[in-house]
Design an enzyme around this catalytic site. Structure first.
Site, PDB file in Angstrom:
ATOM      1  N   CYS A 116      43.183 -32.798 -11.314  1.00 58.95           N
ATOM      2  CA  CYS A 116      42.509 -32.511 -12.591  1.00 58.95           C
ATOM      3  C   CYS A 116      43.373 -32.769 -13.817  1.00 58.95           C
ATOM      4  CB  CYS A 116      42.013 -31.079 -12.600  1.00 58.95           C
ATOM      5  SG  CYS A 116      40.829 -30.782 -11.286  1.00 58.95           S
ATOM      6  N   HIS A 256      40.336 -28.716 -19.736  1.00 58.90           N
ATOM      7  CA  HIS A 256      39.759 -29.151 -18.465  1.00 58.90           C
ATOM      8  C   HIS A 256      38.605 -28.212 -18.122  1.00 58.90           C
ATOM      9  CE1 HIS A 256      39.146 -30.381 -14.437  1.00 58.90           C
ATOM     10  NE2 HIS A 256      39.679 -29.306 -13.885  1.00 58.90           N
ATOM     11  N   ASN A 286      32.641 -29.629 -12.921  1.00 60.34           N
ATOM     12  CA  ASN A 286      34.031 -30.097 -12.938  1.00 60.34           C
ATOM     13  C   ASN A 286      34.069 -31.523 -12.399  1.00 60.34           C
ATOM     14  OD1 ASN A 286      36.734 -30.592 -12.522  1.00 60.34           O
ATOM     15  ND2 ASN A 286      37.161 -28.659 -11.479  1.00 60.34           N
TER      16      ASN A 286
HETATM   17  O1  UT7 Z   1      39.784 -28.032 -11.281  1.00 55.29           O
HETATM   18  C1  UT7 Z   1      40.726 -27.842 -10.295  1.00 55.29           C
HETATM   19  C2  UT7 Z   1      41.240 -26.483 -10.266  1.00 55.29           C
HETATM   20  N1  UT7 Z   1      40.231 -25.601  -9.746  1.00 55.29           N
HETATM   21  C3  UT7 Z   1      39.951 -24.498 -10.400  1.00 55.29           C
HETATM   22  O2  UT7 Z   1      40.438 -24.269 -11.462  1.00 55.29           O
HETATM   23  C4  UT7 Z   1      39.000 -23.534  -9.717  1.00 55.29           C
HETATM   24  C5  UT7 Z   1      39.550 -22.138  -9.818  1.00 55.29           C
HETATM   25  N2  UT7 Z   1      38.749 -21.147  -9.111  1.00 55.29           N
HETATM   26  C6  UT7 Z   1      37.524 -20.769  -9.535  1.00 55.29           C
HETATM   27  O3  UT7 Z   1      36.987 -21.298 -10.485  1.00 55.29           O
HETATM   28  C7  UT7 Z   1      36.875 -19.592  -8.834  1.00 55.29           C
HETATM   29  O4  UT7 Z   1      37.830 -18.979  -8.005  1.00 55.29           O
HETATM   30  C8  UT7 Z   1      35.636 -19.975  -7.987  1.00 55.29           C
HETATM   31  C9  UT7 Z   1      34.500 -20.376  -8.904  1.00 55.29           C
HETATM   32  C10 UT7 Z   1      35.959 -21.084  -7.033  1.00 55.29           C
HETATM   33  C11 UT7 Z   1      35.172 -18.771  -7.182  1.00 55.29           C
HETATM   34  O5  UT7 Z   1      34.908 -17.670  -8.039  1.00 55.29           O
HETATM   35  P1  UT7 Z   1      35.544 -16.241  -7.783  1.00 55.29           P
HETATM   36  O6  UT7 Z   1      35.035 -15.371  -8.832  1.00 55.29           O
HETATM   37  O7  UT7 Z   1      37.039 -16.409  -7.683  1.00 55.29           O
HETATM   38  O8  UT7 Z   1      34.910 -15.847  -6.425  1.00 55.29           O
HETATM   39  P2  UT7 Z   1      35.630 -15.431  -5.066  1.00 55.29           P
HETATM   40  O9  UT7 Z   1      36.182 -16.611  -4.371  1.00 55.29           O
HETATM   41  O10 UT7 Z   1      36.526 -14.261  -5.342  1.00 55.29           O
HETATM   42  O11 UT7 Z   1      34.400 -14.888  -4.250  1.00 55.29           O
HETATM   43  C12 UT7 Z   1      33.691 -13.685  -4.641  1.00 55.29           C
HETATM   44  C13 UT7 Z   1      32.485 -13.536  -3.736  1.00 55.29           C
HETATM   45  C14 UT7 Z   1      32.811 -13.704  -2.253  1.00 55.29           C
HETATM   46  O12 UT7 Z   1      32.001 -12.824  -1.517  1.00 55.29           O
HETATM   47  P3  UT7 Z   1      32.588 -11.440  -0.940  1.00 55.29           P
HETATM   48  O13 UT7 Z   1      33.742 -11.858  -0.059  1.00 55.29           O
HETATM   49  O14 UT7 Z   1      33.053 -10.682  -2.155  1.00 55.29           O
HETATM   50  O15 UT7 Z   1      31.443 -10.850  -0.226  1.00 55.29           O
HETATM   51  C15 UT7 Z   1      32.378 -15.111  -1.965  1.00 55.29           C
HETATM   52  O16 UT7 Z   1      32.014 -15.307  -0.613  1.00 55.29           O
HETATM   53  O17 UT7 Z   1      31.519 -14.528  -4.047  1.00 55.29           O
HETATM   54  C16 UT7 Z   1      31.161 -15.232  -2.858  1.00 55.29           C
HETATM   55  N3  UT7 Z   1      30.826 -16.606  -3.195  1.00 55.29           N
HETATM   56  C17 UT7 Z   1      29.603 -16.991  -3.565  1.00 55.29           C
HETATM   57  N4  UT7 Z   1      28.455 -16.309  -3.692  1.00 55.29           N
HETATM   58  C18 UT7 Z   1      27.363 -17.006  -4.093  1.00 55.29           C
HETATM   59  C19 UT7 Z   1      31.662 -17.667  -3.241  1.00 55.29           C
HETATM   60  N5  UT7 Z   1      30.987 -18.763  -3.632  1.00 55.29           N
HETATM   61  C20 UT7 Z   1      29.705 -18.363  -3.830  1.00 55.29           C
HETATM   62  C21 UT7 Z   1      28.542 -19.037  -4.238  1.00 55.29           C
HETATM   63  N6  UT7 Z   1      27.407 -18.309  -4.357  1.00 55.29           N
HETATM   64  N7  UT7 Z   1      28.517 -20.338  -4.539  1.00 55.29           N
END
Ligand code: UT7
Length: 332
Positions: A116, A256, A286
């Site tokens: 990125c 970004h 993204n």
């Molecule tokens: O560009 C390159 C660099 N990349 C980035 O900068 C990405 C950085 N990371 C992020 O933007 C975020 O971490 C994500 C958008 C990928 C994920 O968001 P988050 O708020 O960190 O969610 P999480 O991974 O902590 O997951 C929270 C919950 C989980 O469920 P439980 O374990 O709490 O029951 C996930 O399974 O949300 C769940 N979850 C979803 N639920 C509905 C994860 N993805 C989804 C989804 N829909 N698409």
């Protein structure tokens, strides 16, 4: 006499027609529009459809627009640098494919792989060629067809990314405008949290790697998020401080577009109001190397000669950086 700087003199961009909405994703994976919007800020993203189409096809459209805006043609270009994580092929460089498709014959080209942050790496690299005085027209591209490496069964990654890209033309400027400063970083230890497991020399493609879905984006989102928030804000603030820029001096932040929450954290650290932040994540998601040039493309008409612009990125590698540009022209 002023030092020769590399200034952006035209911007082109392209996003494919197909719109993949959150509503459609709800029918593909276990997710909701509400979750995607609140956790990422994304409403829809573009997908490049069609057999045999790759990142180069997106880039070609962006560069064609850039040529038309600047009134130049393929013969005028000295160098093409393409930042991409989804090259058309492992080799040769996508820059070469783009040059061939455009009929660019008098230039050389190469790709930059920095996930990125690739566009910032490419922009900084391109500016060095201009500053030598030897190269007059350098095309810098940031492009990705992320849909080619996404697992549409993995709700944690497929909802984030989209396809698209943009291109800028760099030319010498002796009025004090152009790329003023850049600070780029990488830390390979971060590769563990964001990578593609197979398809490289360590693990070439086999039936097994394909069956195990190892040719897709692998991301530990929470960890990447933490590093992104800290490093993108740190480096943007550092570039501001080093160049004696206050929040009032900064006309635009070009962040970004990975997650609206990361963008907000960076903006807050820089002390900027929301109106000074380019934000199109809601429409494109993204696009990896494409996010920064796509912002410049969409905001070009609002930019004025002398505007102080800070670009900032964080991505796989880990890689991160910020670049300070004094904008060189008023759009017609
Ligand atoms: O560009 C390159 C660099 N990349 C980035 O900068 C990405 C950085 N990371 C992020 O933007 C975020 O971490 C994500 C958008 C990928 C994920 O968001 P988050 O708020 O960190 O969610 P999480 O991974 O902590 O997951 C929270 C919950 C989980 O469920 P439980 O374990 O709490 O029951 C996930 O399974 O949300 C769940 N979850 C979803 N639920 C509905 C994860 N993805 C989804 C989804 N829909 N698409």
């Amino acid at each position: 006499m002023q030092k020769i700087r590399a200034a952006i003199t035209a911007v082109g961009g392209y996003v494919p027609d197909y719109v993949l909405t959150n509503a459609e994703l709800e029918t593909i994976v276990d997710t909701t529009d509400e979750w995607i919007q609140t956790r990422t800020g994304i409403l829809e993203r573009r997908i490049l459809k069609g057999e045999g189409k790759g990142s180069s096809d997106i880039a070609v459209e962006a560069v064609k627009e850039l040529f038309q805006k600047r009134g130049i043609g393929p013969d005028d270009v000295d160098l093409i640098i393409c930042a991409t994580t989804t090259p058309d092929m492992q080799f040769p460089a996508t820059a070469n494919v783009i040059a061939d498709k455009l009929g660019v014959k008098n230039a050389f080209g190469f790709d930059i792989s920095a996930a990125c942050s690739g566009f910032l790496y490419a922009l900084t690299t391109g500016s060095q060629f201009i500053e030598t005085g030897k190269y007059k027209k350098v095309v810098v591209i940031g492009v990705d067809k992320m849909s080619s490496i996404l697992n549409y069964e993995d709700r944690t990654t497929c909802i984030i990314f989209g396809d698209g890209g943009g291109a800028v033309l760099l030319e010498p400027n002796d009025e004090g405008n152009g790329i003023i400063d850049s600070e780029l970083h990488s830390d390979g230890a971060g590769r563990e949290f964001l990578h593609q497991k197979a398809g490289g020399s360590v693990k070439p493609a086999t039936m097994e790697t394909v069956m195990n879905k190892e040719h897709y984006v692998y991301q530990e989102g929470k960890t990447v998020f933490k590093f992104a928030v800290k490093n993108m804000a740190d480096v943007a603030e550092k570039v501001m401080t080093r160049n004696n820029l206050t929040a009032d001096d900064v006309s635009w932040l070009v962040p970004h577009q990975a997650n609206k929450r990361i963008i907000d954290a960076t903006r807050e650290r820089m002390g900027l109001p929301e109106e000074k932040v380019m934000l199109n994540i809601q429409r494109y998601g993204n696009t990896t190397n494409g996010t920064l040039p796509l912002c410049l493309w969409e905001w070009e008409k609002q930019l004025h000669k002398g505007d102080n612009i800070i670009l900032a990125a964080f991505g796989g590698g880990f890689t991160w950086g910020a670049t300070y540009i004094k904008w060189a022209y008023d759009s017609k």
